[in-house]
Design an enzyme around this catalytic site. Sequence first.
Site, PDB file in Angstrom:
ATOM      1  N   GLU A 263     -11.342  10.175   6.946  1.00 20.50           N
ATOM      2  CA  GLU A 263     -10.236  10.512   6.786  1.00 20.50           C
ATOM      3  C   GLU A 263      -9.171  11.914   6.149  1.00 20.50           C
ATOM      4  O   GLU A 263     -10.161  12.752   5.565  1.00 20.50           O
ATOM      5  CB  GLU A 263      -9.579   9.412   5.224  1.00 20.50           C
ATOM      6  CG  GLU A 263     -10.075   7.994   5.334  1.00 20.50           C
ATOM      7  CD  GLU A 263      -9.188   7.067   4.465  1.00 20.50           C
ATOM      8  OE1 GLU A 263      -8.333   7.834   3.768  1.00 20.50           O
ATOM      9  OE2 GLU A 263      -9.584   5.922   4.353  1.00 20.50           O
TER      10      GLU A 263
ATOM     11  N   TRP B  58       0.656  -1.434   0.093  1.00 25.35           N
ATOM     12  CA  TRP B  58      -0.362  -0.231  -0.212  1.00 25.35           C
ATOM     13  C   TRP B  58       1.031   1.099   0.067  1.00 25.35           C
ATOM     14  O   TRP B  58       1.911   0.843  -0.058  1.00 25.35           O
ATOM     15  CB  TRP B  58      -0.453  -0.187   0.622  1.00 25.35           C
ATOM     16  CG  TRP B  58      -2.726   0.440   0.932  1.00 25.35           C
ATOM     17  CD1 TRP B  58      -2.781   1.897   0.786  1.00 25.35           C
ATOM     18  CD2 TRP B  58      -3.044  -0.076   0.734  1.00 25.35           C
ATOM     19  NE1 TRP B  58      -4.202   1.741   0.879  1.00 25.35           N
ATOM     20  CE2 TRP B  58      -4.673   0.522  -0.037  1.00 25.35           C
ATOM     21  CE3 TRP B  58      -3.352  -1.410  -0.227  1.00 25.35           C
ATOM     22  CZ2 TRP B  58      -5.592   0.185  -0.122  1.00 25.35           C
ATOM     23  CZ3 TRP B  58      -4.858  -2.055  -0.826  1.00 25.35           C
ATOM     24  CH2 TRP B  58      -5.968  -1.004  -0.744  1.00 25.35           C
ATOM     25  N   ASP B  59       0.223   2.555   0.101  1.00 24.02           N
ATOM     26  CA  ASP B  59       1.044   3.351   0.120  1.00 24.02           C
ATOM     27  C   ASP B  59       1.956   3.923   0.992  1.00 24.02           C
ATOM     28  O   ASP B  59       2.542   4.597   1.364  1.00 24.02           O
ATOM     29  CB  ASP B  59       0.141   4.490  -1.051  1.00 24.02           C
ATOM     30  CG  ASP B  59      -0.964   4.928   0.485  1.00 24.02           C
ATOM     31  OD1 ASP B  59      -1.295   3.599   0.670  1.00 24.02           O
ATOM     32  OD2 ASP B  59      -1.502   5.916  -0.610  1.00 24.02           O
ATOM     33  N   TRP B  60       1.748   3.327   2.432  1.00 19.65           N
ATOM     34  CA  TRP B  60       2.304   3.429   3.716  1.00 19.65           C
ATOM     35  C   TRP B  60       2.913   2.063   4.141  1.00 19.65           C
ATOM     36  O   TRP B  60       3.303   2.098   5.148  1.00 19.65           O
ATOM     37  CB  TRP B  60       0.792   3.780   4.681  1.00 19.65           C
ATOM     38  CG  TRP B  60      -0.338   3.196   4.468  1.00 19.65           C
ATOM     39  CD1 TRP B  60      -1.507   4.046   3.941  1.00 19.65           C
ATOM     40  CD2 TRP B  60      -0.154   1.949   4.812  1.00 19.65           C
ATOM     41  NE1 TRP B  60      -2.071   3.059   4.120  1.00 19.65           N
ATOM     42  CE2 TRP B  60      -1.596   1.580   4.877  1.00 19.65           C
ATOM     43  CE3 TRP B  60       0.412   0.134   5.284  1.00 19.65           C
ATOM     44  CZ2 TRP B  60      -2.373   0.634   4.184  1.00 19.65           C
ATOM     45  CZ3 TRP B  60      -0.630  -0.667   5.527  1.00 19.65           C
ATOM     46  CH2 TRP B  60      -2.206  -0.347   5.325  1.00 19.65           C
TER      47      TRP B  60
ATOM     48  N   ASN C 135     -14.257   0.355   1.639  1.00 15.58           N
ATOM     49  CA  ASN C 135     -13.637   1.773   2.046  1.00 15.58           C
ATOM     50  C   ASN C 135     -12.771   1.915  -0.317  1.00 15.58           C
ATOM     51  O   ASN C 135     -12.582   1.503  -0.062  1.00 15.58           O
ATOM     52  CB  ASN C 135     -12.004   1.622   2.345  1.00 15.58           C
ATOM     53  CG  ASN C 135     -11.083   2.890   2.137  1.00 15.58           C
ATOM     54  OD1 ASN C 135     -10.878   2.793   2.774  1.00 15.58           O
ATOM     55  ND2 ASN C 135     -10.078   2.162   1.516  1.00 15.58           N
ATOM     56  N   GLU C 136     -14.214   3.193   0.061  1.00 15.21           N
ATOM     57  CA  GLU C 136     -13.807   4.154  -0.830  1.00 15.21           C
ATOM     58  C   GLU C 136     -14.204   3.183  -2.284  1.00 15.21           C
ATOM     59  O   GLU C 136     -14.328   4.215  -3.077  1.00 15.21           O
ATOM     60  CB  GLU C 136     -11.894   4.663  -1.129  1.00 15.21           C
ATOM     61  CG  GLU C 136     -11.527   5.583   0.264  1.00 15.21           C
ATOM     62  CD  GLU C 136     -10.391   5.655  -0.190  1.00 15.21           C
ATOM     63  OE1 GLU C 136      -9.949   7.023   0.448  1.00 15.21           O
ATOM     64  OE2 GLU C 136      -9.170   5.543  -1.000  1.00 15.21           O
TER      65      GLU C 136
END
Length: 822
Positions: free
Chosen positions: A497, A133-135, A399-400
């Site tokens: 968020e 993921w981006d983190w 989510n999203e």
Amino acid sequence: MLLRLLLLLAPCGAGFAAAVVSISLRGNWEIHSGNGSLQLPAAVPGCVHSALFNRRIIKDPYYRFNNLDYRWIALDNWTYIKNFKLHFDMSKWSKVNLIFEGIDTVAVVLLNSVPIGKTDNMFRRYMQCSFGWDWGPSFPTQGIWKDVRIEAYNICHLNYFTFTPIYDNYMKTWNLKIESSFDVVSSKLVSGEATVAIPELNIQQTNNIELQHGERTVKLFVKIDKAVIVETWWPHGHGNQTGYNMTVLFELDGGLRFEKSAKVYFRTVELVEEPIQNSPGLSFYFKINGLPIFLKGSNWIPADSFQDRVTSAMLRLLLQSVVDANMNVLRVWGGGIYEQDEFYELCDELGIMIWQDFMFACALYPTDEDFMDSVREEVTHQVRRLKSHPSIIMWSGNNENEAALMMGWYHTKPNYLHTYIQDYVTLYVKNIRTIVLEGDQTRPFITSSPTNGAKTTAEGWLSPNPYDLNYGDVHFYDYVSDCWNWRTFPKARFVSEYGYQSWPSFSTLEKVSSEEDWSYKSSFALHRQHLIDGNNRMLQQIELHFKLPNSADQLRRFKDTLYLTQVMQAQCVKTETEFYRRSRNEIVNGKGHTMGALYWQLNDIWQAPSWSSLEYGGKWKMLHYFAQHFFSPLLPVGFEDKDMLFIYGVSDLHSDHQMMLTVRVHTWSSLELVCSELTNPFVIKAGESVLLYIKPVPELLKGCPGCTRESCVVSFYLSTDGKLLSPINYHFLSSLKNAKGLHKANITATIWQQEDTFVFDLKTSAVAPFVWLDVGSIPGRFSDNGFLMTEKTRTVLFYPWKPTTKSELEQSFHVTSLADTY
């Protein structure tokens, strides 16, 4: 992956007198790689990576570039092997079950070399962020990550036990619904009694029950006497988390006894979506026990890529840090996992509300029969498992995914859109929503986040613009605009968020890097950053208001840059959160009535730049210390509009309070206060945000000799009878890169111990912004950090998380303030 079990039977004379036995197979197993070149012991619960690491075949998977170097582990096939004995004759039992609570990959299970089951699905239910993921890193694991056991029984077996407290609005009484499922293998009718006992509520209720062959559900209904006082469960900061010990005992034919113990909490939750005066659209806020609550908190991601490393101590440390920062809510994000029971039990105990996503995130999912059957089983199980927890106040379908579909994230062809919409409604509405509403009517359900709530429902479950500020919740990210400008942020109903990145501290990075990595432009720094151009975006945001480090010493420059990313992140999220908090009961141009601020994200999954306020391992970033203040129950918030300084008072308290506001002006060049102003007494009403102070900045500075925007800074606080009621907040009148008179401060600390706490008595030679106290890798937190020091002395406490000494703290202690980076 293969799971191969070899069963050895003991002599027939050995046996169990009990009618139900449960034998855990956790502990020592053996694993083999695909070609047999690796054979080693492995712990269950666990995974292949952990087994390899524990045998020193691999190094720490988080070290440097190991997430790339160890890809071969996920690409190989692995076999888990267990030889075990059963000291009883299986033929004497009516039913024997082999139960795996968590198999972490596609797998085939063999017992005595005979296949008995497999998990095989193209869209298998897997921790989605395992693939990166981006983190976070990509570490798709293989293994048995939860318990595995054998259960054998005659007559019947208790499969699950769940309960729901329900408030009768008409009768003004509490009731309790208890549901228990039995697998009855006896061909004869099984009868007996079920006794519910809650001593503190004077409850001792016995019901006769009869169970016929097959899967049978026993439903018990307990009415609580209206004369008995039932204390409700409240979120942190709003009351106690009172719970009552309950036991449910089933005594059945054949001497069968099943006893379950649980803590019962009583609370109501309501999602309020109703018209707002002078504003189009609908509200979106939560009432707990009838009281509107502003949700203050963050978003939770998995605490580790390897779930077997997530200990009880780690969970308690992270969740205690939530309430220590005045938060009352976490959103369990839909790309991770349904957390373990202990997570929710701790949230119940600590008063942390949970917005629970189902595990679907940022993707389009199929609706074939096999996948839908899998999802039905998943959702049914999770609702049964979790619905008795008062901490969970909301179910969210995904989510999203609504935003992704309706706003063209995946560039889907227009002629396919109707099919995707049908699939979306089938999965989240006809499937998941239906199961949730059948299993739990005590808390709200929304299909997605962000969503327009009731408007989304009215528009066929998908809105053309799920980010409509007049409805539901929004996610908001903007790394380009100036984060000190409050006009950047959406005046929305609820913001679930938002955030900015920073790097973790050097002491955290040092554990997984080498000396050649300690540069902001190193291969390591680029590799660790998973947001496109994320490192440059941080520097660009820093450069708007601060000077970039320019030391000739590479390590010093790297450490200064890490520090400034945390300063920037903390200041950005502070500005944004304070904007949301002061908007709670304000409508401007039809926008406002903001009732929730959940920044992204609370915790880290590894040591890397991210949006988190807690580093991997739990160390508090500057943002988390700031959160302690900007989520304070009583807070003054300052901002400018057209050269006018406004200060609002924000209250989460349950009663009105009379107080005064003190406004002070300091010069950067001196520790002497320039001027101060005290307002007349006023009342801040419970649960409101109100304007307390307004003055043109030129007029304010005119009364403070020698002050200009560049040379002075404003601080303010709420008090009564000289007693501080709020944090001391501040407002910068100019960018700090333009501050005049700011000197490098010599800050020293005298450290002494007071029982289990250490006291740091600080002295400074100059005004110092963003004072950062650091004790390296010594685990613990300070009572405050990252603060503006405008007086000569200040006392800060250090709370160690493990035993340490004054000497160790003195050797590790280092202090940085802004001018040190020049």
